[in-house]
Design a protein around this motif. Structure first.
Motif, PDB file in Angstrom:
ATOM      1  N   LYS A 141       2.817  -0.537  13.462  1.00 21.11           N
ATOM      2  CA  LYS A 141       4.000  -1.110  12.813  1.00 21.11           C
ATOM      3  C   LYS A 141       4.987  -0.007  12.437  1.00 21.11           C
ATOM      4  N   PHE A 142       6.263  -0.222  12.764  1.00 19.25           N
ATOM      5  CA  PHE A 142       7.289   0.757  12.437  1.00 19.25           C
ATOM      6  C   PHE A 142       8.016   0.288  11.181  1.00 19.25           C
ATOM      7  N   SER A 143       7.547   0.747  10.048  1.00 19.52           N
ATOM      8  CA  SER A 143       8.118   0.312   8.781  1.00 19.52           C
ATOM      9  C   SER A 143       8.254   1.515   7.854  1.00 19.52           C
ATOM     10  N   SER A 144       9.247   1.447   6.958  1.00 17.77           N
ATOM     11  CA  SER A 144       9.394   2.509   5.964  1.00 17.77           C
ATOM     12  C   SER A 144       8.642   2.173   4.683  1.00 17.77           C
ATOM     13  N   ASP A 145       8.012   0.999   4.672  1.00 18.36           N
ATOM     14  CA  ASP A 145       7.229   0.594   3.504  1.00 18.36           C
ATOM     15  C   ASP A 145       5.935   1.408   3.460  1.00 18.36           C
ATOM     16  N   PRO A 146       5.739   2.231   2.416  1.00 20.73           N
ATOM     17  CA  PRO A 146       4.538   3.058   2.362  1.00 20.73           C
ATOM     18  C   PRO A 146       3.240   2.250   2.336  1.00 20.73           C
ATOM     19  N   ALA A 147       3.329   0.960   2.011  1.00 22.35           N
ATOM     20  CA  ALA A 147       2.115   0.126   1.975  1.00 22.35           C
ATOM     21  C   ALA A 147       1.682  -0.284   3.376  1.00 22.35           C
ATOM     22  N   VAL A 148       2.613  -0.180   4.360  1.00 21.75           N
ATOM     23  CA  VAL A 148       2.290  -0.609   5.725  1.00 21.75           C
ATOM     24  C   VAL A 148       1.676   0.551   6.489  1.00 21.75           C
ATOM     25  N   ASN A 163       1.043   5.194  10.126  1.00 21.73           N
ATOM     26  CA  ASN A 163       1.822   4.022  10.523  1.00 21.73           C
ATOM     27  C   ASN A 163       2.420   4.322  11.896  1.00 21.73           C
ATOM     28  N   GLY A 164       3.234   3.400  12.440  1.00 21.88           N
ATOM     29  CA  GLY A 164       3.773   3.578  13.786  1.00 21.88           C
ATOM     30  C   GLY A 164       4.590   4.849  13.937  1.00 21.88           C
ATOM     31  N   TRP A 165       5.449   5.141  12.945  1.00 16.95           N
ATOM     32  CA  TRP A 165       6.284   6.344  13.020  1.00 16.95           C
ATOM     33  C   TRP A 165       5.423   7.609  13.062  1.00 16.95           C
ATOM     34  N   HIS A 166       4.432   7.621  12.205  1.00 19.76           N
ATOM     35  CA  HIS A 166       3.536   8.777  12.122  1.00 19.76           C
ATOM     36  C   HIS A 166       2.854   9.008  13.482  1.00 19.76           C
ATOM     37  N   ALA A 178       4.303  12.536  20.312  1.00 21.41           N
ATOM     38  CA  ALA A 178       5.403  13.248  20.977  1.00 21.41           C
ATOM     39  C   ALA A 178       5.238  14.764  20.865  1.00 21.41           C
ATOM     40  N   THR A 179       4.929  15.241  19.654  1.00 22.82           N
ATOM     41  CA  THR A 179       4.788  16.692  19.490  1.00 22.82           C
ATOM     42  C   THR A 179       3.546  17.211  20.212  1.00 22.82           C
ATOM     43  N   ILE A 212       7.599   9.225   6.507  1.00 17.39           N
ATOM     44  CA  ILE A 212       6.347   9.972   6.651  1.00 17.39           C
ATOM     45  C   ILE A 212       5.766  10.236   5.273  1.00 17.39           C
ATOM     46  N   PRO A 213       4.776   9.409   4.870  1.00 15.20           N
ATOM     47  CA  PRO A 213       4.181   9.610   3.545  1.00 15.20           C
ATOM     48  C   PRO A 213       3.337  10.887   3.512  1.00 15.20           C
ATOM     49  N   VAL A 214       3.455  11.638   2.416  1.00 16.48           N
ATOM     50  CA  VAL A 214       2.692  12.884   2.306  1.00 16.48           C
ATOM     51  C   VAL A 214       2.033  12.966   0.934  1.00 16.48           C
TER      52      VAL A 214
END
Lengths: 165, 141
Positions: B31-38, B49-52, B58-59, B102-104
């Motif tokens: 899932k591509f969401s900015s919600d840290p709960a997702v 999450n999807g972004w992570h 990619a890298t 990107i939650p850290v």
């Protein structure tokens, strides 16, 4: 320090020394990361993990710059000691801490780090044995593939340890 | 069979690890969401999450692709990026998100610091190709 002189020094140490330094840096990184939750659980353990991380990180840099018999011996002793403490913590349990005498469960990160440290000890011992005779600047193909596998396994362990919430 | 330079070793190992983490991550949360709960935990622990996953994949693929041709540039580049992310993470504090995606936490920040220092060290300890050629020419003379 110029990059050219650094590269020449690395070439002088050869590929086995590069892998030794990488093993030690990977183990140092895992210990630095897991120090964070250990500080919250039992501060003395957190401090111990930081000390081990600093020692392994410093050894990686020193061995890469100049790898002599004394440094190989120190690397073996350091990692054997860390492995011994880990083995006790997973079997009999450590005598101090939040749950004295209770063995901890084996996790992916600590298992991967243990394998990494064991690989360091084996490679350092092999280098130490042939240090006085001819030294090779390259690992054999199987040794290289095994070393890469160990490093990648430890890297996955590091990712897991670093992303735990 | 050419031997490994520090930069090539860094690009190979870090690239492979990031690809493995990225692929595993998509099986758990795409899932591509900015919600840290997702987000979900790979193997019960690797929180993504999807972004992570996209960042990891990619890298990582870039590292594997450049390991033989431009490992020094990859090591230095990724080293700088990880150092910036680590400093950014320490600055915003544990439990927050970088750029809201990107939650850290503190352990993440230490991990990024270790990877950044390794990348910079590997890059700086590897000679530029031109320097190697120059040294070879000097040795031939």
């Amino acid at each position: 320090m110029s990059t050219a002189s650094a590269a020449r020094r690395a070439a002088a140490g050869g590929e086995p020394v590069l892998f030794l330094a990488a093993f030690s840096w990977a183990a140092a990184a895992v210990h630095a990361v897991v120090a964070v939750p250990h500080f919250e659980e039992f501060p003395l353990f957190g401090a111990a993990f930081v000390a081990v991380a600093l020692a392994q990180g410093a050894w990686a840099v020193l061995a890469f710059r100049a790898c002599d018999r004394r440094r190989l011996g120190a690397g073996i002793a350091l990692n054997a000691g860390v492995l011994a403490v880990w083995a006790i913590s997973r079997t009999a349990g450590l005598p101090i801490g939040p749950e004295p005498g209770e063995p901890e469960a084996v996790g992916l990160a600590d298992l991967a780090t243990g394998v990494d440290e064991l690989a360091l000890i084996v490679l350092a011992a092999a280098l130490l044995r042939r240090h006085a005779s001819a030294r090779s600047d390259a690992l054999g193909i199987w040794a290289r593939q095994a070393a890469l596998t160990v490093l990648i396994f430890c890297g996955v362990g590091l990712m897991v340890a670093g992303h735990t919430r | 069979m050419s031997t490994y330079t520090p930069a090539r070793l860094y690009a190979t190992v870090v690239g492979a690890v990031l690809v493995i983490a990225g692929i595993l991550g998509f099986f758990y949360n795409a899932k591509f969401s900015s919600d840290p709960a997702v987000r979900d935990d790979v193997l019960g622990i690797l929180s993504v999450n999807g972004w992570h996953n996209v960042v990891h994949l990619a890298t990582g693929l870039l590292g594997l692709a450049l390991a033989r041709t431009a490992a020094r540039e990859y090591s230095l580049g990724l080293g700088v990026v990880y150092l910036v992310v680590a400093i950014w993470g320490f600055a915003i504090g544990s439990g927050e998100s970088i750029l809201s995606i990107i939650p850290v936490n503190t352990a993440d920040n230490v991990l990024h610091l270790a990877l950044g220092l390794a990348g910079l060290g590997a890059g700086l300890a590897t000679a530029r190709p031109a320097t190697v050629r120059g040294d070879a020419a000097a040795a031939a003379r």
